[in-house]
Design an enzyme around this catalytic site. Sequence first.
Site, PDB file in Angstrom:
ATOM      1  N   LYS A 175      -5.704  10.953   1.067  1.00 44.87           N
ATOM      2  CA  LYS A 175      -6.067   9.155   1.771  1.00 44.87           C
ATOM      3  C   LYS A 175      -6.922   8.700   0.936  1.00 44.87           C
ATOM      4  O   LYS A 175      -8.270   8.734   0.627  1.00 44.87           O
ATOM      5  CB  LYS A 175      -6.264   9.272   3.013  1.00 44.87           C
ATOM      6  N   VAL A 219      -5.942  -0.073   3.112  1.00 45.63           N
ATOM      7  CA  VAL A 219      -5.822  -1.269   3.065  1.00 45.63           C
ATOM      8  C   VAL A 219      -6.542  -2.247   2.092  1.00 45.63           C
ATOM      9  O   VAL A 219      -6.546  -2.260   1.070  1.00 45.63           O
ATOM     10  CB  VAL A 219      -5.876  -2.332   3.797  1.00 45.63           C
ATOM     11  N   SER A 272     -13.851   0.792  10.137  1.00 44.50           N
ATOM     12  CA  SER A 272     -13.206   0.695   8.934  1.00 44.50           C
ATOM     13  C   SER A 272     -13.861   0.293   8.087  1.00 44.50           C
ATOM     14  O   SER A 272     -13.871  -1.314   7.973  1.00 44.50           O
ATOM     15  CB  SER A 272     -11.436   0.720   9.178  1.00 44.50           C
ATOM     16  N   GLU A 332       0.592  -0.753  -0.002  1.00 46.01           N
ATOM     17  CA  GLU A 332      -0.094   0.090  -0.426  1.00 46.01           C
ATOM     18  C   GLU A 332       0.906   1.330  -0.189  1.00 46.01           C
ATOM     19  O   GLU A 332       2.017   1.405   0.475  1.00 46.01           O
ATOM     20  CB  GLU A 332      -0.690  -0.096   1.413  1.00 46.01           C
ATOM     21  N   ASP A 366     -11.591  -1.177   5.993  1.00 44.06           N
ATOM     22  CA  ASP A 366     -11.006  -2.268   5.524  1.00 44.06           C
ATOM     23  C   ASP A 366     -11.762  -3.544   6.052  1.00 44.06           C
ATOM     24  O   ASP A 366     -11.199  -4.252   5.238  1.00 44.06           O
ATOM     25  CB  ASP A 366     -10.015  -2.374   7.058  1.00 44.06           C
ATOM     26  N   LYS A 407      -4.321  -1.489  13.719  1.00 45.25           N
ATOM     27  CA  LYS A 407      -3.699  -0.757  14.610  1.00 45.25           C
ATOM     28  C   LYS A 407      -4.101  -0.486  15.740  1.00 45.25           C
ATOM     29  O   LYS A 407      -5.224  -1.044  16.161  1.00 45.25           O
ATOM     30  CB  LYS A 407      -4.141   0.393  13.885  1.00 45.25           C
ATOM     31  N   ASP A 442     -17.286   5.104  14.576  1.00 49.18           N
ATOM     32  CA  ASP A 442     -16.102   5.205  13.219  1.00 49.18           C
ATOM     33  C   ASP A 442     -15.616   3.406  12.828  1.00 49.18           C
ATOM     34  O   ASP A 442     -14.815   3.573  14.161  1.00 49.18           O
ATOM     35  CB  ASP A 442     -15.334   6.229  13.813  1.00 49.18           C
TER      36      ASP A 442
END
Length: 308
Positions: free
Chosen positions: A91, A111, A145, A26, A147, A164, A143
Amino acid sequence: MLPASIKIAPSVRKALTEDKPIVALESTVLTHGLPYPENISILKTLENILLSQDVTPATIIVLDGTIYIGFEENKKMELEQMLKNREIFSKLGMRDLPLAITQKRSGGTTVSSTMLLAHLSGIKVFATGGIGGVHRNWENSLDISSDLIALSRIPVIVVSAGCKAILDIPATLEVLETLAIPVLGWRTNSFPLFYTATSDYPIERLNDTEQFATFWKNHLAFQGKGVLIANPIPEEYSLPPEMLDSIINKSIEQAHIKGIKGKELTPFLLDFIAQATKGESIKANLALLKNNVQLAAELAKSLINKGS
C-alpha cells in the site's frame, strides 16, 4: 520533466496533448479493497463509465517499480494476472513511492500518491471512494492520514463520498479547515459520511458544473491547492448511521485487541464492517465509487469547456 519511472499510456498522453478530459483513479481498491475477481470487475466498470462520457480513464498503479498512468489492453491483461495474488502488492502513499521504485516493488496507490502522480502527469481531476483523515483515538496514536497533507499541497480536485466512516469525522473536518482545504458539497449542505448520505456537519455547497469550473479558476488564482468535492452516496444505498457507528466501534475494539495499526488498520476495519453488515457495506462502497466517477467525468469536462 517526468521521472523515467513514470509511464503514461498512449490514450492518456493523447488526451493530454489534445486537451481532452481525463479522470485519475487510484488502485488500492484493486490491491487492498476488493478481492479477486471483484476488483477487476469494478476497474472495468469505472473505466467504462468514463469512456461512455468521452472521458479518458487514468488508473494509476506501481508494477515492478514502474508507475503506470493508465493502461492499454496488453498491460490490463498482465495486471489481471498479478491481482490474483494480492500479497505481492504494498500500500503506497506518496512518501513510499521513491523506495518502491528503488526496490522494484508493486503497489496500489492511495489518495496521496495518486494525487501526486496525477499532478505530475498533468491530470486535474481524481475520483476515489473516501479520503483518509484523522483516526478515532488519535489523541493516543497520532494516526492521521497523509491524504490531508497531499490535499494541502497538490492542486488536484478530489471527488469522494466524504472521508472514510471509520474516522473521527469532526477532527478530520477541523484539520481540513486548518490546512485551508476547501470542502464543497455537491448539491448538499452537509458532509457525507461515506456509507451515509447526510450528517450534522455543515459544509459549503456547489450546485452545477459551471459554478464549479468558475470556482476552480478563482481557487488557483488565489494560490489554492487541493479541493475536496464531497459527493453523497445515492440515497438508495445509504446505510443507517446508528447501526454503522456501533459496528465501527466494535471493529476498532477488535483491531486494538489484535494489535492492528498503521497501514493495516483501514483494510482490517473495512473488512470487519463488510462481514458485520453481511456485504451491504461493499454494495454501498461500489455504488459510491461509481457515483463519484460519474461526477468526476462531468467536472473534468467542465474544466475543458471553461478553459481552466
